[in-house]
Each structure stands twice: as structure tokens, then as C-alpha cells.
Design a protein around this motif. Structure first.
Motif, PDB file in Angstrom:
ATOM      1  N   MET A 218      51.966   0.575 -10.722  1.00  0.00           N
ATOM      2  CA  MET A 218      53.179  -0.036 -10.186  1.00  0.00           C
ATOM      3  C   MET A 218      54.451   0.510 -10.832  1.00  0.00           C
ATOM      4  SD  MET A 218      53.225  -3.802 -11.963  1.00  0.00           S
ATOM      5  CE  MET A 218      51.461  -4.051 -11.957  1.00  0.00           C
ATOM      6  N   ASN A 219      54.367   0.956 -12.082  1.00  0.00           N
ATOM      7  CA  ASN A 219      55.560   1.447 -12.775  1.00  0.00           C
ATOM      8  C   ASN A 219      55.663   2.953 -12.568  1.00  0.00           C
ATOM      9  OD1 ASN A 219      57.542   2.264 -14.668  1.00  0.00           O
ATOM     10  ND2 ASN A 219      57.147   0.434 -15.886  1.00  0.00           N
ATOM     11  N   VAL A 220      56.573   3.356 -11.695  1.00  0.00           N
ATOM     12  CA  VAL A 220      56.687   4.775 -11.338  1.00  0.00           C
ATOM     13  C   VAL A 220      57.414   5.577 -12.409  1.00  0.00           C
ATOM     14  CG1 VAL A 220      56.659   4.221  -8.884  1.00  0.00           C
ATOM     15  CG2 VAL A 220      58.860   4.431 -10.068  1.00  0.00           C
ATOM     16  N   HIS A 221      57.951   4.909 -13.424  1.00  0.00           N
ATOM     17  CA  HIS A 221      58.707   5.595 -14.465  1.00  0.00           C
ATOM     18  C   HIS A 221      57.819   6.067 -15.616  1.00  0.00           C
ATOM     19  CE1 HIS A 221      62.250   4.123 -12.386  1.00  0.00           C
ATOM     20  NE2 HIS A 221      61.753   2.903 -12.449  1.00  0.00           N
ATOM     21  N   LEU A 251      47.878  19.062  -8.593  1.00  0.00           N
ATOM     22  CA  LEU A 251      48.372  18.618  -7.286  1.00  0.00           C
ATOM     23  C   LEU A 251      49.722  19.284  -7.079  1.00  0.00           C
ATOM     24  CD1 LEU A 251      48.239  16.821  -4.752  1.00  0.00           C
ATOM     25  CD2 LEU A 251      49.301  14.999  -6.102  1.00  0.00           C
ATOM     26  N   ARG A 252      49.825  20.124  -6.050  1.00  0.00           N
ATOM     27  CA  ARG A 252      51.056  20.874  -5.805  1.00  0.00           C
ATOM     28  C   ARG A 252      51.447  20.812  -4.337  1.00  0.00           C
ATOM     29  NH1 ARG A 252      51.146  26.601  -9.139  1.00  0.00           N
ATOM     30  NH2 ARG A 252      50.370  25.818 -11.141  1.00  0.00           N
ATOM     31  N   LEU A 253      52.739  20.882  -4.115  1.00  0.00           N
ATOM     32  CA  LEU A 253      53.274  21.083  -2.770  1.00  0.00           C
ATOM     33  C   LEU A 253      53.418  22.587  -2.568  1.00  0.00           C
ATOM     34  CD1 LEU A 253      54.619  19.984  -0.139  1.00  0.00           C
ATOM     35  CD2 LEU A 253      56.795  20.098  -1.378  1.00  0.00           C
ATOM     36  N   PHE A 326      53.048  11.131  -4.704  1.00  0.00           N
ATOM     37  CA  PHE A 326      51.663  11.422  -4.346  1.00  0.00           C
ATOM     38  C   PHE A 326      50.837  11.611  -5.615  1.00  0.00           C
ATOM     39  CE2 PHE A 326      54.357  12.808  -0.899  1.00  0.00           C
ATOM     40  CZ  PHE A 326      53.707  12.330   0.230  1.00  0.00           C
ATOM     41  N   ARG A 327      49.575  11.232  -5.505  1.00  0.00           N
ATOM     42  CA  ARG A 327      48.666  11.415  -6.629  1.00  0.00           C
ATOM     43  C   ARG A 327      47.253  11.573  -6.098  1.00  0.00           C
ATOM     44  NH1 ARG A 327      49.279   6.655  -9.977  1.00  0.00           N
ATOM     45  NH2 ARG A 327      51.345   7.516 -10.296  1.00  0.00           N
ATOM     46  N   ALA A 341      48.921  14.234 -12.360  1.00  0.00           N
ATOM     47  CA  ALA A 341      50.257  13.707 -12.586  1.00  0.00           C
ATOM     48  C   ALA A 341      50.841  13.318 -11.229  1.00  0.00           C
ATOM     49  CB  ALA A 341      51.128  14.756 -13.268  1.00  0.00           C
ATOM     50  N   THR A 342      51.876  12.521 -11.244  1.00  0.00           N
ATOM     51  CA  THR A 342      52.520  12.117  -9.999  1.00  0.00           C
ATOM     52  C   THR A 342      53.364  13.264  -9.455  1.00  0.00           C
ATOM     53  OG1 THR A 342      52.598   9.819 -10.737  1.00  0.00           O
ATOM     54  CG2 THR A 342      54.056  10.438  -8.930  1.00  0.00           C
TER      55      THR A 342
END
Length: 530
Positions: A218-221, A251-253, A326-327, A341-342
């Protein structure tokens, strides 16, 4: 029909765009008693689990059969001695603790003679008339059990009271000192409350496959626990085998297209088992969602907001969110779950996020990545058919010889006759072993080269210093090693490698087996000295 489609989309939009639901810890140590919700609902079903935990339902949608299934789901979350202290799990039909509270864990502990969690702890799960399947309850169940699990370890093992948790070993390993908003007394924001951070970490590292599907912390930070080797080491020290720290999954774009503010994202992933791709909005305000599964191996998958269902597609529309997270997470049966990682995709600056796939997805660390790329470009290594390098696999003597043959561009001398008695002309590696013998890459003993034995670090030192004698500088002194006395047969080669900074380890561990990753590092450092 078009109008009906619009109405359905708006319903999905309103349903998923709501404040996140969450769970609470109730510390009974500080209360005379908790609210007894059982007094207000008729008991529908009870199941005395084989685990010793009793399951009770106050919802008509949860009968004895489903309670038995819920126990099996509970046991798919990794657990240990703390399970014996859990007395019951109870499902209620609605939300007696508040509409935003999906569950509660009721903690209680004694301070003397020794700080410890008391037995017969219990979990409440809410919304049983709405969340009517085990799969739908899985994440809340795992989160609440995460409270039970982490309370046990911080109380019983660390001997640390909840209001002291910011000074705990866990907090240090989690690097919570970097975040002044974190609190342990419930005085601040819910997402910064340390018991909730611990429970979220539990779901990610230890939760069941059902709990992981669609879940993001829940904590995106905060960084994910997959990015924190110190946190995984903390749990390894607490739990022992088979819990070994693992690097995060990549995980990459790698590419994207956009039409009418709707994005199609090509995501590169790698996992060594089936994994899930989850997503949420950049502020973490709304419930995270499951995007899809990716099979074992290296994959590039395009997720197109124009074709995804309404529960998911809003995350790909820049008119609805400016940032999507994304994860990828991979459940495991043994050891830690794995995850990435996010990946934070800001649509306004998306071009800066696009990057090519890595050469080898399982090679982590800047120097090792450089070494792998250098040797790949020199045709020394090629990796495996699934696109991986497997740096942690142990190295055979014949594989070490093959890398050296390729690096030195050696060929078999004309009419050379193989002398080793353990290599036959019919062996697939006969030619490489003949070259290795002819040029002294492998010397062996007792007339054998032992091509299928693993190579030790001492043997590697001897081989490298023999092959690259004209590259290494001669030591001007004798280094003192913790585990390699001057009388050791490989002391001089090891001393030479240390002097030339090819190795910096002391103790050197001469009898350890060399991994593929270690060998390419040693070889790269040697090539750099040419």
C-alpha cells in the motif's frame, strides 16, 4: 448496446476508484476487552482445523466446506512455530469495524517474565457476504496472518515492545530510518504505521500465490522487500534454510504506443517460475489489480489499454492517471517469494523510461553485468537457450577450459594425441579437452583431466596464473590469508591473484566450488590487465 457498454464501464470505474480498504491491529494488551462482534451475528458454521486453528463463519456464504478450504489457503502462507499461537479465524458478513476495514488481527502479549506473544490470538475477516471465495479472501487473510507472524518474531525473538519497533533490527534492515513519517505508536498516517509495513512485507515475501495475485504494497514510497537484501538476510537469520536472499526480478519498459491517450506498454520480464504482473495508480490511492501471468523464462509482453478489461484499462489511460506502477511477483514453494522493484511509468515523461532488454536477466550487479557483456561480445559465453546465464550455477572443469579456449582463440595442434585416460574420442567435449591438455590449461593428476568434476577456487587460481603468467605482475610480498597458509599447494597462485586485484576476498575459501558468475568476473579482471 453502446449505451449499455458505457453504463457498465462507469460502474467498473466507480467500483475500482475508491479509497483503499485496509486492515487493523487491535492490541488487547492495552485494552480490557475487544468488541465482541460475535454477539451480534448468528453462528453459521464452525470448522476445527487440522492445524489447531478454529474457523468460524457468521456469513451464509461461508459453510464448513469453504472454511476447510480457507484453512488450506492459510497454510499456503509460509508459517512456523507461531501458527500454534493462533486460536481462530472468524468471518463476518459485513464491516462491523468500518466500511474500509477488511480485517483485524487481535494481538496480546506478556511482558514478564519474558516478552512473548500469548496463545489463542485471533483474526477477523470482514465482508464475507461480498468476498465469497477463498481467492477473494486470500490477500486479507495473508495480511492479517502477517501481523501474527511479525508480532511473534519481534516480540519473542527480538524481545522488542511494539512502541520500540523503530529501534528494532527489523527497522534497521528495512531502512525505515530513511523515512521520518514511519511511526510505531499509531499516531500518524496508516500507510506509515510500522505494523502495517511489516504485514505488507510478509504478504510479499511469504504470502500464498492467491495472496500475491493482484497485490502491491500500500505504501508506494517504500522500496519493496525484494529490493532489500538486508531485510531478506534478517529473515534468513531468523528462519534459516531454505531462506536465501535473492536479487529482484527484472521488469523493464522496452517499448510503447499511444492512441487517443490510451497506452500499450511492452514490458520485459524474467522469472524462473510462473509469475504475476500487478499494477496500481501512482499515488497508491486505489486498490491494486492483476494484469496477467507470465510463464517461466524471458518474456516481452504488450499490455494494451484498448483491449484490456475495464478493471485494468484505466491504468493505461493518461486522462485518468498520470502515473501507473507495475510489479512482477513470483510465488515460491520454498524460500522467499521473488519480485521486482516497482516500475513507475509516468506517461508525461515515458520516453525516458524506455530501455532495451538486459543481455542476461539473471545477471545482477554492475561489474558482473559488464563482465558478462564483455565475454559475450568476445564470444566466450553465450548463455542458455532460455536467455539466462545462471551465474550461481557451479562450474565444471571442462566448462572453465572451454571459456579459456574461446578467450585465447586456441585450436587443436595438428596430429595431437590425447594423453588423458578419462576422455574418449566419442565424448562431446573431446576436442576441447584435447586443446586444454595440449596447451596446459588443465593438467589434472593420475593421468586424468576430470572434465566433469567441479572446479574449486584453488584450482581456478592455479589455472589462471599458469595461463596468464605473462599478464599478472609478480607479488612483491606474501599476503597473509585466514584460510590459506603458506604451505597450501595453491598459496602462490592465490597470492598472485590477490596482488593483482583479481580477487579481494580474505578468507579466500580455496575449497569452495567456483560459480559461473565468479569465473567470468575473474576472467574479466584478468582481461582488463592485458
Amino acid at each position: 448496446m453502446r449505451r449499455m457498454s458505457f453504463i457498465l464501464f462507469m460502474f467498473a470505474f466507480l467500483f475500482f476508484f475508491q479509497d483503499r480498504v485496509h486492515a487493523d491491529v487491535v492490541d488487547l494488551t492495552k485494552k480490557a476487552q475487544a468488541q465482541a462482534y460475535e454477539d451480534y451475528y448468528p453462528l453459521i458454521a464452525r470448522y476445527n482445523g487440522t492445524s489447531g486453528v478454529t474457523f468460524e463463519s457468521y456469513s451464509v456464504y461461508w459453510n464448513t466446506t469453504k472454511l476447510a478450504q480457507l484453512e488450506q489457503e492459510l497454510l499456503k502462507n509460509k508459517h512456523g512455530a507461531e501458527l500454534s499461537l493462533l486460536g481462530s479465524v472468524k468471518i463476518f458478513p459485513d464491516y462491523p469495524a468500518g466500511q474500509n476495514v477488511l480485517g483485524q488481527y487481535f494481538a496480546q502479549y506478556q511482558v514478564s517474565p519474558k516478552l512473548s506473544l500469548l496463545s489463542n490470538r485471533y483474526i477477523h475477516l470482514y465482508g464475507g457476504n461480498e468476498w465469497t471465495t477463498v481467492e477473494e479472501m486470500a490477500t486479507t487473510l495473508a495480511h492479517e496472518y502477517g501481523h501474527h507472524f511479525t508480532y511473534y518474531y519481534l516480540l519473542n525473538k527480538e524481545q522488542c515492545l511494539p512502541n520500540e519497533w523503530l529501534q528494532s533490527q527489523y527497522a534497521a534492515a528495512r531502512e525505515l530510518f530513511r523515512y521520518p513519517s514511519v511511526h510505531a505508536d499509531g499516531s500518524g498516517a496508516y500507510k506509515w504505521y510500522m505494523p502495517e509495513i511489516l504485514a505488507e512485507d510478509y504478504v510479499q515475501l511469504f504470502g500464498s500465490p492467491n495472496a500475491l495475485k493482484g497485490h502491491m504494497q500500500m505504501n508506494v514510497h517504500l522500496p519493496t522487500p525484494f529490493e532489500l537484501p538486508a531485510l531478506q538476510t534478517y529473515w534468513k537469520n531468523q528462519l534459516g534454510a531454505p531462506y536465501e536472499p535473492m536479487p529482484p526480478l527484472p521488469l523493464r519498459l522496452t517499448n510503447y504506443t499511444v492512441k487517443n491517450n490510451v497506452y500499450a506498454l511492452k514490458l520485459y520480464t524474467y522469472a524462473d517460475a510462473t509469475a504475476y504482473v500487478n499494477a496500481q495508480d501512482g499515488n497508491g490511492r486505489y486498490a491494486s489489480v492483476y494484469i496477467g501471468s507470465v510463464p517461466k523464462g524471458v518474456k516481452e509482453t504488450t499490455y494494451d489499454g484498448a483491449t484490456l478489461n475495464n478493471e485494468v484499462s484505466w491504468l493505461f489511460r493518461s486522462t485518468m492517471v498520470d502515473t501507473a506502477l507495475f510489479r512482477v511477483v513470483q510465488p515460491t514453494t520454498k524460500g522467499f517469494n521473488r519480485g521486482s522493484a516497482t516500475l513507475r511509468v509516468q506517461y508525461g515523461t515515458i520516453d525516458s523510461l524506455v530501455s532495451p532488454p538486459p543481455l542476461f536477466p539473471d545477471v545482477v550487479g554492475e561489474e558482473l553485468q559488464e563482465a558478462a557483456r564483455l565475454l559475450y561480445e568476445r564470444s566466450v559465453i553465450s548463455g542458455f537457450p532460455d536467455g539466462t546465464f545462471r551465474p550461481n550455477e557451479r562450474l565444471l572443469r571442462r566448462h572453465a577450459a572451454l571459456m579459456l579456449i574461446r578467450e585465447l582463440k586456441l585450436t587443436l595442434p595438428e596430429r595431437y594425441v590425447m594423453k588423458a585416460t578419462d576422455v574418449k574420442p566419442t565424448d562431446p567435449w573431446y576436442k576441447e579437452m584435447a586443446i586444454a591438455e595440449a596447451y596446459g590449461l588443465l593438467t589434472g593428476y593420475n593421468g586424468k583431466l576430470y572434465p566433469n568434476d567441479y572446479i574449486t577456487r584453488a584450482q581456478m587460481a592455479a589455472i589462471l596464473t599458469r595461463v596468464y603468467a605473462d599478464v599478472y605482475e609478480q607479488p612483491t610480498g606474501n599476503r597473509s590469508f585466514i584460510d590459506v597458509p603458506p604451505s597450501h599447494w595453491a598459496y602462490e597462485p592465490i597470492n598472485t591473484l590477490f596482488y593483482n586485484r583479481v580477487t579481494i576476498n580474505n578468507p579466500y575459501r580455496p575449497n569452495d566450488i567456483v560459480t559461473r558468475g565468479q569465473f567470468v568476473l575473474f576472467l574479466k579482471r584478468t582481461i582488463d590487465k592485458k
